[in-house]
Design a protein around this motif. Structure first.
Motif, short mmCIF file in Angstrom:
data_model
loop_
_atom_site.label_atom_id
_atom_site.label_comp_id
_atom_site.label_asym_id
_atom_site.label_seq_id
_atom_site.Cartn_x
_atom_site.Cartn_y
_atom_site.Cartn_z
N GLN A 43 0.83 -1.21 0.00
CA GLN A 43 0.00 0.00 0.00
C GLN A 43 0.86 1.25 0.00
OE1 GLN A 43 -2.55 -0.50 3.39
NE2 GLN A 43 -4.01 -1.77 2.30
N GLU A 68 2.14 1.82 -3.53
CA GLU A 68 1.12 2.37 -4.43
C GLU A 68 0.89 3.86 -4.16
OE1 GLU A 68 -0.29 0.89 -7.04
OE2 GLU A 68 1.11 -0.74 -6.57
N LYS A 84 3.68 5.89 -5.57
CA LYS A 84 3.53 6.01 -7.03
C LYS A 84 2.61 7.19 -7.36
CE LYS A 84 3.89 1.09 -8.29
NZ LYS A 84 3.14 -0.02 -8.93
N GLU A 91 5.58 4.94 -11.81
CA GLU A 91 4.28 4.26 -11.87
C GLU A 91 4.40 2.85 -12.43
OE1 GLU A 91 1.23 6.43 -13.80
OE2 GLU A 91 1.49 8.23 -12.58
#
Length: 209
Positions: free
Chosen positions: A163, A166, A169, A176
């Motif tokens: 998490q 992400e 990113k 990404e």
């Protein structure tokens, strides 16, 4: 001379906590410590009075001289730092006020984000993921500013939590296109490779069969 354990600036900006909930947790811990220290003011006063009462009592009975001298020395030692001790407790009371004000300010920020029915302790736990992410993100950001790129160790730390990766990113601290390599990914790749070896799909590979 006595001095503050922490200034208001330190409590506001330098204590552990990148998110309001984590900072609240830290300041609550400091407040508990300062309140415990405040209780020691009464304890110190009682001990001093007890020494004086004991000395006065021994003067009325046939006490041994060395006992009186030792007790007198203890009283003089206590009295030598009474002023400094008084100042320290005054500073401690000021710190309690500072902490209570900062904690009240943090509650105003935290309360709108509280999950319905959750206690403070439950919110500290629920916030742990975000705290970790913001902390790692700041470390990555500082390394990029200082060195032009983050260190492998900090990236590995960020990748320990999917998490977190992400979210990093989304803010552009990690490309990404980054794919988190996990054990199940490796196992799936190995399984696919074994299937390909067991069942060739290229007709030319079956000519000798």
């Amino acid at each position: 001379m006595a001095s503050n354990l922490n200034s208001e600036f330190n409590y506001k900006y330098q204590v552990i906590g990148c998110t309001p909930w984590e900072k609240l947790k830290t300041l609550q811990g400091f407040l508990v410590g300062r309140k415990r220290a405040a209780v020691l003011e009464k304890c110190a006063d009682l001990k001093y009075k007890a020494k004086l009462a004991e000395y006065k009592h021994l003067l009325t009975v046939p006490a041994l001289p060395h006992i009186l001298l030792n007790l007198e020395a203890e009283i003089l030692e206590l009295e030598s730092h009474l002023d400094d001790q008084k100042h320290a407790f005054e500073l401690n009371r000021e710190e309690i006020k500072i902490l209570e004000n900062l904690i009240a300010e943090l509650y105003e920020i935290c309360e709108p984000t509280r999950i319905a029915g959750y206690s403070d302790d439950q919110m500290f736990e629920a916030n742990a993921n975000l705290e970790f992410t913001v902390n790692v993100g700041r470390e990555l950001q500082s390394e990029i500013i200082a060195n032009g790129r983050p260190s492998p160790a900090k990236l590995l730390n960020a990748m320990s939590n999917p998490q977190t990766l992400e979210m990093l990113k989304l803010v552009g601290l990690v490309p990404e296109s980054t794919v988190l390599l996990e054990d199940n990914t490796l196992l799936l790749a190995l399984k696919n490779k074994e299937n390909l070896l067991e069942k060739p799909t290229d007709p030319l590979l079956n000519l000798n069969n």
